[in-house]
Design a protein around this motif. Sequence first.
Motif, mmCIF file in Angstrom:
data_model
loop_
_atom_site.group_PDB
_atom_site.id
_atom_site.type_symbol
_atom_site.label_atom_id
_atom_site.label_comp_id
_atom_site.label_asym_id
_atom_site.label_seq_id
_atom_site.Cartn_x
_atom_site.Cartn_y
_atom_site.Cartn_z
ATOM 1 N N ASP A 30 17.689 -5.110 9.848
ATOM 2 C CA ASP A 30 18.748 -6.077 9.590
ATOM 3 C C ASP A 30 18.216 -7.486 9.799
ATOM 4 O O ASP A 30 17.072 -7.684 10.232
ATOM 5 C CB ASP A 30 19.979 -5.799 10.464
ATOM 6 C CG ASP A 30 19.664 -5.832 11.951
ATOM 7 O OD1 ASP A 30 18.695 -6.514 12.350
ATOM 8 O OD2 ASP A 30 20.397 -5.186 12.720
ATOM 9 N N ASP A 31 19.039 -8.473 9.487
ATOM 10 C CA ASP A 31 18.581 -9.865 9.548
ATOM 11 C C ASP A 31 18.095 -10.245 10.944
ATOM 12 O O ASP A 31 17.154 -11.030 11.079
ATOM 13 C CB ASP A 31 19.715 -10.803 9.123
ATOM 14 C CG ASP A 31 20.028 -10.704 7.641
ATOM 15 O OD1 ASP A 31 19.255 -10.037 6.920
ATOM 16 O OD2 ASP A 31 21.052 -11.269 7.200
ATOM 17 N N ALA A 32 18.713 -9.699 11.972
ATOM 18 C CA ALA A 32 18.332 -10.046 13.341
ATOM 19 C C ALA A 32 16.927 -9.560 13.675
ATOM 20 O O ALA A 32 16.233 -10.158 14.522
ATOM 21 C CB ALA A 32 19.339 -9.458 14.326
ATOM 22 N N MET A 33 16.490 -8.473 13.012
ATOM 23 C CA MET A 33 15.166 -7.911 13.286
ATOM 24 C C MET A 33 14.056 -8.553 12.458
ATOM 25 O O MET A 33 12.875 -8.425 12.791
ATOM 26 C CB MET A 33 15.181 -6.405 13.028
ATOM 27 C CG MET A 33 15.995 -5.597 14.020
ATOM 28 S SD MET A 33 16.016 -3.840 13.561
ATOM 29 C CE MET A 33 14.254 -3.456 13.572
ATOM 30 N N VAL A 34 14.426 -9.214 11.373
ATOM 31 C CA VAL A 34 13.412 -9.761 10.464
ATOM 32 C C VAL A 34 12.441 -10.722 11.159
ATOM 33 O O VAL A 34 11.222 -10.635 10.942
ATOM 34 C CB VAL A 34 14.083 -10.427 9.241
ATOM 35 C CG1 VAL A 34 13.070 -11.242 8.439
ATOM 36 C CG2 VAL A 34 14.719 -9.371 8.356
ATOM 37 N N GLN A 49 1.726 -16.294 5.420
ATOM 38 C CA GLN A 49 2.840 -16.446 4.491
ATOM 39 C C GLN A 49 3.370 -15.055 4.157
ATOM 40 O O GLN A 49 2.665 -14.241 3.576
ATOM 41 C CB GLN A 49 2.407 -17.139 3.192
ATOM 42 C CG GLN A 49 1.918 -18.562 3.354
ATOM 43 C CD GLN A 49 1.640 -19.202 2.001
ATOM 44 O OE1 GLN A 49 2.530 -19.465 1.205
ATOM 45 N NE2 GLN A 49 0.366 -19.461 1.736
ATOM 46 N N ALA A 50 4.613 -14.791 4.528
ATOM 47 C CA ALA A 50 5.195 -13.480 4.257
ATOM 48 C C ALA A 50 6.711 -13.581 4.259
ATOM 49 O O ALA A 50 7.299 -14.428 4.927
ATOM 50 C CB ALA A 50 4.732 -12.457 5.289
ATOM 51 N N MET A 51 7.340 -12.686 3.503
ATOM 52 C CA MET A 51 8.796 -12.613 3.428
ATOM 53 C C MET A 51 9.197 -11.141 3.410
ATOM 54 O O MET A 51 8.538 -10.326 2.761
ATOM 55 C CB MET A 51 9.295 -13.318 2.167
ATOM 56 C CG MET A 51 10.801 -13.429 2.056
ATOM 57 S SD MET A 51 11.303 -14.437 0.625
ATOM 58 C CE MET A 51 11.275 -13.199 -0.671
ATOM 59 N N VAL A 52 10.259 -10.803 4.127
ATOM 60 C CA VAL A 52 10.733 -9.422 4.207
ATOM 61 C C VAL A 52 12.118 -9.343 3.570
ATOM 62 O O VAL A 52 13.029 -10.072 3.963
ATOM 63 C CB VAL A 52 10.805 -8.930 5.665
ATOM 64 C CG1 VAL A 52 11.392 -7.523 5.716
ATOM 65 C CG2 VAL A 52 9.420 -8.957 6.302
ATOM 66 N N LEU A 53 12.257 -8.469 2.576
ATOM 67 C CA LEU A 53 13.543 -8.261 1.912
ATOM 68 C C LEU A 53 13.986 -6.827 2.166
ATOM 69 O O LEU A 53 13.299 -5.884 1.768
ATOM 70 C CB LEU A 53 13.413 -8.516 0.406
ATOM 71 C CG LEU A 53 14.663 -8.249 -0.443
ATOM 72 C CD1 LEU A 53 15.806 -9.173 -0.028
ATOM 73 C CD2 LEU A 53 14.352 -8.411 -1.928
ATOM 74 N N ALA A 54 15.109 -6.644 2.839
ATOM 75 C CA ALA A 54 15.615 -5.304 3.149
ATOM 76 C C ALA A 54 17.064 -5.191 2.686
ATOM 77 O O ALA A 54 17.929 -5.932 3.145
ATOM 78 C CB ALA A 54 15.510 -5.027 4.649
ATOM 79 N N THR A 129 18.555 -15.254 1.612
ATOM 80 C CA THR A 129 18.583 -15.053 3.062
ATOM 81 C C THR A 129 17.196 -14.686 3.574
ATOM 82 O O THR A 129 16.742 -15.199 4.612
ATOM 83 C CB THR A 129 19.583 -13.945 3.432
ATOM 84 O OG1 THR A 129 20.899 -14.360 3.052
ATOM 85 C CG2 THR A 129 19.558 -13.660 4.922
ATOM 86 N N ALA A 130 16.505 -13.800 2.862
ATOM 87 C CA ALA A 130 15.146 -13.412 3.255
ATOM 88 C C ALA A 130 14.217 -14.619 3.257
ATOM 89 O O ALA A 130 13.372 -14.776 4.153
ATOM 90 C CB ALA A 130 14.624 -12.337 2.303
ATOM 91 N N ASP A 136 12.371 -20.093 8.554
ATOM 92 C CA ASP A 136 12.688 -20.313 9.967
ATOM 93 C C ASP A 136 11.589 -19.771 10.879
ATOM 94 O O ASP A 136 11.374 -20.294 11.981
ATOM 95 C CB ASP A 136 14.020 -19.640 10.327
ATOM 96 C CG ASP A 136 15.213 -20.305 9.650
ATOM 97 O OD1 ASP A 136 15.043 -21.436 9.128
ATOM 98 O OD2 ASP A 136 16.295 -19.700 9.625
ATOM 99 N N ALA A 137 10.895 -18.729 10.424
ATOM 100 C CA ALA A 137 9.836 -18.119 11.223
ATOM 101 C C ALA A 137 8.488 -18.796 11.012
ATOM 102 O O ALA A 137 7.484 -18.379 11.597
ATOM 103 C CB ALA A 137 9.720 -16.633 10.892
#
Length: 428
Positions: A30-34, A49-54, A129-130, A136-137
């Motif tokens: 979920d978003d909190a774990m990303v 550089q990375a992005m996680v889409l779940a 959102t991802a 932000d990270a």
Amino acid sequence: MPDLTVSRLVVVGANHRSSSMALRDALCVDDAMVPIVLARLRDACGLTQAMVLATCDRVEVMAFADDPGAAGATLTQFLGEMAGVETDEVAAQTYVLTGDAAVRHSFAVAASLDSQMIGEPHVLGQVKTAWRLARDAGMAGAEMEAVVQAAFACAKRVRSETHIAEGPVSVASSAVQTAKDLHGDLDRCSGLLIGTGDMAELMAEAFQAGGLKQLVVTGPRTALAVSLARRLDSHAVPFETLPEALHSADVVVAAVGGRTYALTLEQVRDALRKRRQRPMFLVDAGIPGDIEPAVNREENAFLYDLADLENIALAGRATREAEAQAAWAVVDQELAGFLKARAAREAVPAITALRDHLEVLRAEALAAAHGDADKATRLLVNRLLHDPMRALRDLAEHGDEAATQRTEALLRRLFALERGPDDKETKR
């Protein structure tokens, strides 16, 4: 100037076509774990550089790496460790895309062409959102920014230039309209949502937008039901109290997608008795189905599954395919434009270096000619040709005829040279 080549891009993921629901459930974050996952990608995998889409349809990592092939293998192993699944099993159910193919895939995902339900409007919001979480990270750089913003622009074009959102996306709105045909205005109805995934939320939002004001949420995982109820401004009840909640519901949406029916014939019969046979409208939005099909034989139970709703929503499969084809054409146009722009930007440093080199040669020729313009131009021409002629001689001496021909063709193209009368080809 940063290296913006897309050859460094890699996407590793599992979607509804490549993988089982069990694997996607194990991978889901979920978003909190990303942010935690992104930190591990940085610290354990060395990615900057990375992005996680779940989502319910997919779990993907998009990243930039100096060796995208090696990064693909590393990310596959990483996903396996995250899910507690052997790497070989993960590899069999995931896809690894690099370069242009990865860019095209990213465009298609943002445009909702790679979704279980093509045209879902909330997919773009999930990608945004991802992207925000990656920023932000501190995992969003110039390369990632370029690809993601181009994907957003592509999605916008697909929405504005095709009717893709009027096809499969209207599955939810067709459910709302059918419920209105049965019950009239929904503001006097009570709703029950069974499930907490993306499809459940999509259906609930559609019904609320259609006028449904009273909504109860339940599901096998209480915490998720409470969280979804909060987002929907409704309230949650324990899954064990489903029979009690059912008899008060005029509209029921089930979207659990489990291995057993969330709603049985006996439960619906009992609810109808308590309702004194007032009609119930039921939507089975689960994959696999969540409501026992025999429910549809009950006189006052009106059960629709996703296939029924698609038939109502679409004039025919041909219309959807035609719109999808038009949308893919937009994706390919945007991809071609993006790659062309990237190539042009990457050529700028070489052009600048060439210009600087020519300026040096010009200055040297003018100094050596002592004001003699004719001598200066002859010196400049000779110095300009010196390095290219030496390179061509080296190729010829090494017997690399193919490289010699390619280099000659490139020179003719770069300087728009006419071919001589003895050449096999003439300039058109």
